[in-house]
Design a protein around this motif. Structure first.
Motif, mmCIF file in Angstrom:
data_model
loop_
_atom_site.group_PDB
_atom_site.id
_atom_site.type_symbol
_atom_site.label_atom_id
_atom_site.label_comp_id
_atom_site.label_asym_id
_atom_site.label_seq_id
_atom_site.Cartn_x
_atom_site.Cartn_y
_atom_site.Cartn_z
ATOM 1 N N VAL A 8 25.981 -42.111 -35.727
ATOM 2 C CA VAL A 8 25.142 -41.988 -34.532
ATOM 3 C C VAL A 8 23.711 -42.414 -34.856
ATOM 4 C CG1 VAL A 8 24.161 -40.357 -32.865
ATOM 5 C CG2 VAL A 8 26.588 -40.234 -33.450
ATOM 6 N N SER A 9 23.211 -42.043 -36.024
ATOM 7 C CA SER A 9 21.857 -42.419 -36.435
ATOM 8 C C SER A 9 21.716 -43.935 -36.571
ATOM 9 C CB SER A 9 21.516 -41.728 -37.755
ATOM 10 O OG SER A 9 20.244 -42.100 -38.187
ATOM 11 N N ARG A 10 22.717 -44.578 -37.197
ATOM 12 C CA ARG A 10 22.686 -46.043 -37.325
ATOM 13 C C ARG A 10 22.761 -46.712 -35.957
ATOM 14 N NH1 ARG A 10 26.318 -45.105 -41.552
ATOM 15 N NH2 ARG A 10 28.042 -45.840 -40.249
ATOM 16 N N ALA A 11 23.608 -46.184 -35.100
ATOM 17 C CA ALA A 11 23.734 -46.745 -33.748
ATOM 18 C C ALA A 11 22.423 -46.592 -32.980
ATOM 19 C CB ALA A 11 24.874 -46.058 -32.993
ATOM 20 N N GLU A 12 21.764 -45.456 -33.156
ATOM 21 C CA GLU A 12 20.490 -45.222 -32.464
ATOM 22 C C GLU A 12 19.429 -46.221 -32.930
ATOM 23 O OE1 GLU A 12 17.476 -41.555 -31.349
ATOM 24 O OE2 GLU A 12 18.983 -41.254 -32.896
ATOM 25 N N ARG A 13 19.329 -46.428 -34.244
ATOM 26 C CA ARG A 13 18.353 -47.391 -34.768
ATOM 27 C C ARG A 13 18.679 -48.806 -34.283
ATOM 28 N NH1 ARG A 13 19.100 -44.348 -39.366
ATOM 29 N NH2 ARG A 13 20.385 -45.961 -40.333
ATOM 30 N N SER A 14 19.952 -49.142 -34.282
ATOM 31 C CA SER A 14 20.378 -50.470 -33.843
ATOM 32 C C SER A 14 20.053 -50.685 -32.363
ATOM 33 C CB SER A 14 21.870 -50.630 -34.094
ATOM 34 O OG SER A 14 22.300 -51.877 -33.657
ATOM 35 N N MET A 15 20.315 -49.680 -31.557
ATOM 36 C CA MET A 15 20.038 -49.804 -30.118
ATOM 37 C C MET A 15 18.536 -49.854 -29.853
ATOM 38 S SD MET A 15 23.045 -47.613 -28.360
ATOM 39 C CE MET A 15 23.043 -48.480 -26.827
ATOM 40 N N ARG A 16 17.766 -49.091 -30.596
ATOM 41 C CA ARG A 16 16.303 -49.111 -30.437
ATOM 42 C C ARG A 16 15.778 -50.503 -30.765
ATOM 43 N NH1 ARG A 16 12.759 -48.580 -27.572
ATOM 44 N NH2 ARG A 16 13.916 -46.795 -26.897
ATOM 45 N N ALA A 17 16.292 -51.083 -31.849
ATOM 46 C CA ALA A 17 15.867 -52.435 -32.225
ATOM 47 C C ALA A 17 16.259 -53.447 -31.150
ATOM 48 C CB ALA A 17 16.477 -52.819 -33.571
ATOM 49 N N ALA A 18 17.469 -53.305 -30.597
ATOM 50 C CA ALA A 18 17.924 -54.226 -29.549
ATOM 51 C C ALA A 18 17.072 -54.087 -28.286
ATOM 52 C CB ALA A 18 19.392 -53.971 -29.225
ATOM 53 N N ARG A 119 27.577 -40.418 -25.570
ATOM 54 C CA ARG A 119 29.034 -40.598 -25.578
ATOM 55 C C ARG A 119 29.555 -40.834 -26.998
ATOM 56 N NH1 ARG A 119 30.823 -43.174 -19.995
ATOM 57 N NH2 ARG A 119 29.110 -42.359 -18.757
ATOM 58 N N LEU A 120 28.825 -41.628 -27.759
ATOM 59 C CA LEU A 120 29.211 -41.891 -29.142
ATOM 60 C C LEU A 120 29.183 -40.607 -29.960
ATOM 61 C CD1 LEU A 120 29.944 -43.955 -31.347
ATOM 62 C CD2 LEU A 120 27.490 -44.255 -31.717
ATOM 63 N N SER A 121 28.147 -39.823 -29.748
ATOM 64 C CA SER A 121 28.014 -38.556 -30.467
ATOM 65 C C SER A 121 29.169 -37.611 -30.132
ATOM 66 C CB SER A 121 26.675 -37.913 -30.123
ATOM 67 O OG SER A 121 26.515 -36.693 -30.781
ATOM 68 N N ARG A 122 29.521 -37.544 -28.849
ATOM 69 C CA ARG A 122 30.648 -36.691 -28.441
ATOM 70 C C ARG A 122 31.949 -37.154 -29.086
ATOM 71 N NH1 ARG A 122 29.225 -36.535 -22.124
ATOM 72 N NH2 ARG A 122 27.503 -35.057 -22.240
ATOM 73 N N ARG A 123 32.176 -38.471 -29.031
ATOM 74 C CA ARG A 123 33.400 -39.019 -29.631
ATOM 75 C C ARG A 123 33.432 -38.763 -31.133
ATOM 76 N NH1 ARG A 123 36.154 -43.127 -26.381
ATOM 77 N NH2 ARG A 123 36.076 -42.103 -24.355
ATOM 78 N N ALA A 124 32.298 -38.945 -31.786
ATOM 79 C CA ALA A 124 32.234 -38.735 -33.231
ATOM 80 C C ALA A 124 32.487 -37.263 -33.557
ATOM 81 C CB ALA A 124 30.882 -39.187 -33.776
ATOM 82 N N SER A 125 31.960 -36.364 -32.733
ATOM 83 C CA SER A 125 32.177 -34.925 -32.952
ATOM 84 C C SER A 125 33.637 -34.557 -32.738
ATOM 85 C CB SER A 125 31.308 -34.098 -31.997
ATOM 86 O OG SER A 125 29.951 -34.295 -32.290
#
Length: 130
Positions: A8-18, A119-125
């Protein structure tokens, strides 16, 4: 757990950069509008000063203060002022509009990325529990 949080942390950084990249790309050219909007009145003012200066030079050369002596340079001065405003006013209006639109786009992209991250966080949990 730890792996899910890292994902989730990597996805957040990636989305912020995008999001930042897209906002930067969408805002390309706003600097030109800002420059035109701020510089044009001064360029017009320079033309005004130039025209008034020419009017005074005509008065000095001809030793005459009649309208015929100063009309041409004064008209040029007013035209220069008008041209500066014709360039500046639309540039400022469009700069403000595009800046507002860019802010809205940034807000929409942020909202979308937060929704995806939730949603990603929920799925990962859920996957971590199984």
């Amino acid at each position: 757990s730890g792996e899910a949080a890292a994902l989730v942390s990597r996805a957040e950084r990636s989305m912020r950069a995008a999001v930042d990249r897209e906002i930067g790309r969408a805002g390309n050219g706003l600097g030109i509008l800002a420059t035109i909007g701020s510089a044009s009145p001064f360029i017009g003012l320079f033309g005004t000063v130039w025209g008034i200066m020419n009017a005074f030079l005509n008065i000095a050369e001809q030793q005459d203060t009649s309208l015929g002596t100063v009309a041409g340079p004064i008209a040029e001065a007013l035209f220069a002022t008008g041209m500066g405003l014709v360039a500046a006013i639309p540039a400022v209006i469009f700069y403000n509009k595009f800046t507002g639109d860019l802010t809205k786009l940034g807000d929409q992209l942020d909202t979308f990325s937060q929704d995806v991250l939730v949603r990603l966080s929920r799925r990962a949990s859920e996957s971590a529990r199984d």
